[in-house]
Every structure is written in structure tokens, then in C-alpha cells.
Design an enzyme around this catalytic site. Structure first.
Site, PDB file in Angstrom:
ATOM      1  N   GLN A  33      -8.919 -10.936   4.238  1.00  9.49           N
ATOM      2  CA  GLN A  33      -7.896  -9.978   4.671  1.00  9.49           C
ATOM      3  C   GLN A  33      -8.580  -8.886   5.484  1.00  9.49           C
ATOM      4  O   GLN A  33      -9.426  -8.160   4.980  1.00  9.49           O
ATOM      5  CB  GLN A  33      -7.182  -9.380   3.452  1.00  9.49           C
ATOM      6  CG  GLN A  33      -6.045  -8.462   3.861  1.00  9.49           C
ATOM      7  CD  GLN A  33      -5.257  -7.893   2.699  1.00  9.49           C
ATOM      8  OE1 GLN A  33      -4.775  -6.765   2.774  1.00  9.49           O
ATOM      9  NE2 GLN A  33      -5.118  -8.645   1.612  1.00  9.49           N
ATOM     10  N   ARG A  42      -0.350   0.606  11.244  1.00 11.72           N
ATOM     11  CA  ARG A  42       0.169   1.652  10.341  1.00 11.72           C
ATOM     12  C   ARG A  42       1.387   2.386  10.922  1.00 11.72           C
ATOM     13  O   ARG A  42       1.550   3.578  10.752  1.00 11.72           O
ATOM     14  CB  ARG A  42      -0.954   2.646   9.995  1.00 11.72           C
ATOM     15  CG  ARG A  42      -2.172   1.926   9.453  1.00 11.72           C
ATOM     16  CD  ARG A  42      -3.304   2.822   9.047  1.00 11.72           C
ATOM     17  NE  ARG A  42      -4.513   2.010   8.893  1.00 11.72           N
ATOM     18  CZ  ARG A  42      -5.508   2.262   8.073  1.00 11.72           C
ATOM     19  NH1 ARG A  42      -5.457   3.319   7.305  1.00 11.72           N
ATOM     20  NH2 ARG A  42      -6.557   1.491   8.008  1.00 11.72           N
ATOM     21  N   ALA A  80       6.748  -1.580   3.752  1.00 13.46           N
ATOM     22  CA  ALA A  80       8.095  -1.028   3.913  1.00 13.46           C
ATOM     23  C   ALA A  80       8.339  -0.025   2.810  1.00 13.46           C
ATOM     24  O   ALA A  80       7.946  -0.238   1.666  1.00 13.46           O
ATOM     25  CB  ALA A  80       9.137  -2.140   3.866  1.00 13.46           C
ATOM     26  N   ASP A  98       1.325  -8.319  -1.448  1.00 12.94           N
ATOM     27  CA  ASP A  98      -0.080  -7.925  -1.496  1.00 12.94           C
ATOM     28  C   ASP A  98      -0.180  -6.477  -1.978  1.00 12.94           C
ATOM     29  O   ASP A  98       0.448  -5.589  -1.421  1.00 12.94           O
ATOM     30  CB  ASP A  98      -0.706  -8.051  -0.106  1.00 12.94           C
ATOM     31  CG  ASP A  98      -2.166  -7.620  -0.112  1.00 12.94           C
ATOM     32  OD1 ASP A  98      -3.019  -8.453  -0.473  1.00 12.94           O
ATOM     33  OD2 ASP A  98      -2.461  -6.463   0.226  1.00 12.94           O
ATOM     34  N   TRP A 135       0.838  -1.204   0.000  1.00 10.26           N
ATOM     35  CA  TRP A 135       0.000   0.000   0.000  1.00 10.26           C
ATOM     36  C   TRP A 135       0.877   1.260   0.000  1.00 10.26           C
ATOM     37  O   TRP A 135       0.769   2.116  -0.880  1.00 10.26           O
ATOM     38  CB  TRP A 135      -0.949  -0.025   1.207  1.00 10.26           C
ATOM     39  CG  TRP A 135      -1.834   1.196   1.349  1.00 10.26           C
ATOM     40  CD1 TRP A 135      -2.038   2.183   0.422  1.00 10.26           C
ATOM     41  CD2 TRP A 135      -2.636   1.544   2.479  1.00 10.26           C
ATOM     42  NE1 TRP A 135      -2.929   3.121   0.905  1.00 10.26           N
ATOM     43  CE2 TRP A 135      -3.310   2.752   2.172  1.00 10.26           C
ATOM     44  CE3 TRP A 135      -2.862   0.964   3.722  1.00 10.26           C
ATOM     45  CZ2 TRP A 135      -4.180   3.379   3.061  1.00 10.26           C
ATOM     46  CZ3 TRP A 135      -3.738   1.583   4.613  1.00 10.26           C
ATOM     47  CH2 TRP A 135      -4.383   2.777   4.284  1.00 10.26           C
ATOM     48  N   TYR A 149      -4.106   1.486  -4.780  1.00 12.87           N
ATOM     49  CA  TYR A 149      -2.897   2.007  -4.131  1.00 12.87           C
ATOM     50  C   TYR A 149      -2.078   2.823  -5.140  1.00 12.87           C
ATOM     51  O   TYR A 149      -1.281   2.272  -5.897  1.00 12.87           O
ATOM     52  CB  TYR A 149      -2.023   0.881  -3.562  1.00 12.87           C
ATOM     53  CG  TYR A 149      -2.694   0.006  -2.527  1.00 12.87           C
ATOM     54  CD1 TYR A 149      -3.801   0.433  -1.803  1.00 12.87           C
ATOM     55  CD2 TYR A 149      -2.200  -1.275  -2.269  1.00 12.87           C
ATOM     56  CE1 TYR A 149      -4.399  -0.387  -0.857  1.00 12.87           C
ATOM     57  CE2 TYR A 149      -2.795  -2.101  -1.325  1.00 12.87           C
ATOM     58  CZ  TYR A 149      -3.899  -1.660  -0.623  1.00 12.87           C
ATOM     59  OH  TYR A 149      -4.492  -2.480   0.309  1.00 12.87           O
TER      60      TYR A 149
END
Length: 327
Positions: free
Chosen positions: A190, A223, A295, A52, A21, A57
Site C-alpha cells: 500500500q 487527500r 469519506a 482499510d 483514516w 487512525y
């Protein structure tokens, strides 16, 4: 790394999965494309084979970055998990939010999972990901305007065509999962889960355990809050969505800091960071198959992956559970 099968499928994924994301920049105050590509490559080098992502995104950016990053890796050695059902280019379905894209332009996002839309979205994702199949295709959010059977009939068609291998959902409750299963067998859900956000343990986790559905925990580090790097005076970059979230207000940050201070001695004993300890605890939780960890650069990606090297004793797990229950 440890690898786990999703549901009753033969799809094996890494217990720590790369969450892309933030790599897309959108809602995270921009991204450095090269850093994001290097982060994915570096995590693969230490055993993270699953990535993922989602079209929303960065409005395609994250999927393009994933496609670029895996070019030099044999396709059958990675598992691509992506999503459908959030449109920024079509005003149909449930209105989700007003937002801005990476160029600062206003966009309206809709949750829409109509049949034709899903077929179209899959084609676009395949192009951006530079692949001819997707390992796990997940509806991103429920869409109240489309019957669930219509949505999953379209997904079934994509499985028949070999464009996707397995179907999953995101952000579905047990009742919605049950409804979807009437049309198509799901392998996973998810959903958000962390030490400070455990609502799914009441109903969804027991349902998934009983019906052998894997849970992909997203935002296990809340987050970034559970890394211990966020303090009450923390300055977020412009465009970072976290600034206005309840979990990032001073009172909640202070409460979380108390929890993290209790966990520090256990992390230090294992020569681990708080973030690594939190990720390891997450995948030890009943019903949780994998933890998604984002990351922005290679160093963070490797650090997340190395969480797998912590071996927690049952006594330590019980102690952590006690602290988390007190939160």
C-alpha cells in the site's frame, strides 16, 4: 463494483476500497462517529466490500468505527484490511512524529515492528474490530530498528494461528519487499499514488508487476486536492494536517487547478465529478489493483463508489495520461 484478487491469493477486494483514516478523526480535524459509521454502511450497500484502517487512525477510534459499522453485515462478506507497527503508547523503534490525539493531548508516535509488539497489536485490533480474523495485515511503515525477518516471522505466526489471512506492506520500496519475501510471501504493497504524485512508477510498480504483488494506491485523490474543492484561499479546520503540506500551498494548488480544468470536459461528458474521474483513472493504471478513497459521510462514500460506473475509452485514457504527463 469490480472485484480484484490481491497478488496470487484468493482474497478478492473491491476496486474502490473504503479508506478509514479520516473516519478516525486524527489529523483530519475531528470526526463525527455516526457519520463515519453511516459512510461505511452506505459504501457497502453500493458494493464496496473492503475497508482499510489502522490502529493509529484516532488511536483505535477508526478500528472501533469499522467494527461497529460491520456488525450488521455478515463477516465473510467484508474484507478488513488493517495495519501494525505504529505505537503511540510505547516509546520504542524509529521516532515518527509529535502529534495530538483527538482530545488534544500531546502524543509521540513511533514506528516499531518488534515481534512481541506485533502479537500485542493484533490482539488489540481484533478486539476493536470485533472480529476473530483480519483479512490483510500490513506493516504501516518500515522500522529500521527491527530486522525485517523478525517482523515477518511474527506475522507468519499470526497466519498459522488463523488470526490473519494474508500479509502485506505499506510504504516499502522494492528492496524492502524483496527482503520481507525471504521470510513470508506478501500479497500487496500500500503506497501513495496520484496524478500529482507518481514517484512509485519508477521502481516499485515495475517490481510489483513482475512479482505479482498488488498495489493498493492510497491518497489517489491527493487527500482531497484532486476533487477540485480545494482552492488557494481554502480554510482548513484546526488540527487538519493538510494545511502545512507542500501539495496544499497556493502555488501547487494553482498548478493542480490547471490540470483539473483540462480534465473537466471528460468528467462532464461522463456526468461524473472530478474525484470520480480521478479514481476511475487510478484503477486503470498499470500495476494498480485498488484505489483507497476516504469519506466523512454517506453521500461522499457513495459518490466515491460510483466512480466504478465510468467507462473510459482508450482514447480518453490516453488524453488524460497526456495531461498528467504534462503536469
Amino acid at each position: 463494483m469490480k472485484y480484484r484478487k490481491l497478488g496470487n491469493s484468493d482474497l478478492e477486494v473491491s476496486a474502490i476500497t473504503f479508506g478509514a483514516w479520516a473516519a478516525g478523526g486524527w489529523m483530519w480535524g475531528s470526526t463525527d462517529r455516526n457519520d463515519a459509521i453511516e459512510a461505511i454502511k452506505a459504501s457497502y450497500d453500493v458494493g464496496v466490500t473492503s475497508i482499510d484502517t489502522a490502529p493509529i487512525y484516532g488511536q483505535g477510534t477508526s478500528e472501533e468505527i469499522v467494527g461497529e459499522a460491520i456488525k450488521e453485515i455478515s463477516r465473510d462478506k467484508v474484507q478488513i484490511l488493517t495495519k501494525f507497527g505504529m505505537r503511540w503508547d510505547l516509546a520504542k523503534g524509529d521516532f515518527a512524529m509529535h502529534s495530538k490525539n483527538n482530545d488534544g493531548k500531546d502524543i509521540d508516535v513511533y514506528k516499531y515492528a518488534g515481534k512481541e509488539s506485533i502479537i500485542y497489536e493484533c490482539e488489540q485490533s481484533l478486539k476493536r474490530l470485533n472480529t476473530d480474523y483480519i483479512d490483510l495485515y500490513q506493516i504501516h511503515w518500515p522500522d529500521s530498528t527491527t530486522p525485517i525477518d523478525e517482523t515477518f516471522e511474527a506475522v507468519s505466526k499470526l497466519i498459522e494461528q488463523g488470526k490473519i489471512r494474508y500479509a502485506g506492506v505499506c510504504n516499502y520500496n522494492a528492496k524492502q519487499m524483496e527482503e520481507a519475501e525471504k521470510t513470508l510471501k506478501l500479497v500487496s504493497n500500500q503506497i501513495p499514488f496520484s496524478m500529482v504524485n507518481r514517484g512509485i512508477e519508477d521502481e516499485t510498480v515495475p517490481y510489483c508487476i513482475e512479482h505479482n504483488k498488488s498495489i493498493l494506491a492510497y491518497s489517489p485523490l491527493e487527500r482531497g486536492l484532486l476533487t477540485g474543492k480545494i482552492h488557494t484561499n481554502y480554510k482548513f479546520q484546526e488540527g487538519d494536517h493538510r494545511a502545512n503540506l507542500p501539495h496544499f500551498q497556493p502555488e501547487f494548488i494553482e498548478k493542480t487547478t490547471i490540470l483539473l480544468n483540462k480534465l473537466k470536459p471528460i468528467a462532464e461528458k461522463h456526468e461524473a465529478t472530478l474525484g470520480q474521474l480521478v479514481l476511475r483513472w487510478t484503477i486503470e493504471r498499470a500495476g494498480i489493483t485498488i484505489a483507497l478513497a476516504g469519506a466523512r459521510n454517506a453521500e461522499q462514500a457513495v459518490q466515491n463508489a460510483n466512480a466504478i460506473n465510468i467507462n473510459l475509452s482508450q482514447e480518453e485514457i490516453n488524453t488524460i495520461n497526456e495531461f498528467v504527463n504534462q503536469f
